[in-house]
Scaffold this motif. Structure first.
Motif, mmCIF file in Angstrom:
data_model
loop_
_atom_site.group_PDB
_atom_site.id
_atom_site.type_symbol
_atom_site.label_atom_id
_atom_site.label_comp_id
_atom_site.label_asym_id
_atom_site.label_seq_id
_atom_site.Cartn_x
_atom_site.Cartn_y
_atom_site.Cartn_z
ATOM 1 N N GLU A 7 0.848 -1.189 0.000
ATOM 2 C CA GLU A 7 0.000 0.000 0.000
ATOM 3 C C GLU A 7 0.884 1.240 0.000
ATOM 4 N N GLY A 8 0.611 2.160 -0.926
ATOM 5 C CA GLY A 8 1.375 3.405 -0.996
ATOM 6 C C GLY A 8 2.653 3.335 -1.814
ATOM 7 N N GLU A 9 2.990 2.172 -2.366
ATOM 8 C CA GLU A 9 4.226 2.030 -3.142
ATOM 9 C C GLU A 9 3.975 2.365 -4.614
ATOM 10 N N ALA A 10 4.658 3.374 -5.135
ATOM 11 C CA ALA A 10 4.526 3.761 -6.536
ATOM 12 C C ALA A 10 5.103 2.661 -7.422
ATOM 13 N N HIS A 11 4.406 2.377 -8.537
ATOM 14 C CA HIS A 11 4.868 1.339 -9.449
ATOM 15 C C HIS A 11 4.189 1.484 -10.813
ATOM 16 N N VAL A 12 4.778 0.844 -11.806
ATOM 17 C CA VAL A 12 4.217 0.801 -13.148
ATOM 18 C C VAL A 12 4.745 -0.448 -13.846
ATOM 19 N N ALA A 13 3.877 -1.087 -14.623
ATOM 20 C CA ALA A 13 4.251 -2.296 -15.367
ATOM 21 C C ALA A 13 4.456 -1.947 -16.834
ATOM 22 N N HIS A 14 5.609 -2.379 -17.370
ATOM 23 C CA HIS A 14 5.938 -2.154 -18.776
ATOM 24 C C HIS A 14 6.130 -3.511 -19.456
#
Length: 103
Positions: free
Chosen positions: A80-87
């Motif tokens: 919770e609260g962890e910035a992330h993005v999937a590429h």
């Protein structure tokens, strides 16, 4: 729905999803994508399981992210609260478990 063959699932847009189940306020969804998502922070934990393809998961500080290459069977947990993005690299299918309505 009782049986899903992930490699047969496609969607009409990147990150299109097939809802598989809702369990105690969490959703289990199969996503098809050929495009990156957007940097985001969820309001609860999120679990990604790569079922097909290759996904570079970027997380932490968007200006200097950590990157983990994920292949079939790899699991990523975003707290919770962890910035992330999937590429994804090409087409990928990803099982995502998260709080219902989370963005």
């Amino acid at each position: 729905m009782d049986f899903v063959t992930p490699n047969d699932f496609t969607a009409d847009r990147a990150w299109g999803a097939l809802d598989i189940a809702e369990i105690d306020g969490a959703t289990v969804r199969l996503h098809w994508t050929d495009q990156p998502y957007v940097w985001h922070v969820n309001d609860g934990p999120e679990v990604f399981v790569v079922l097909d393809g290759i996904v570079d998961m970027k997380f932490g500080d968007p200006a200097a992210p950590l990157v983990r290459r994920m292949t079939k069977g790899d699991i990523f947990h975003a707290a919770e609260g962890e910035a992330h993005v999937a590429h994804p690299e090409g087409v990928a299918r990803v099982l995502v478990i998260e709080r219902k309505g989370s963005v």
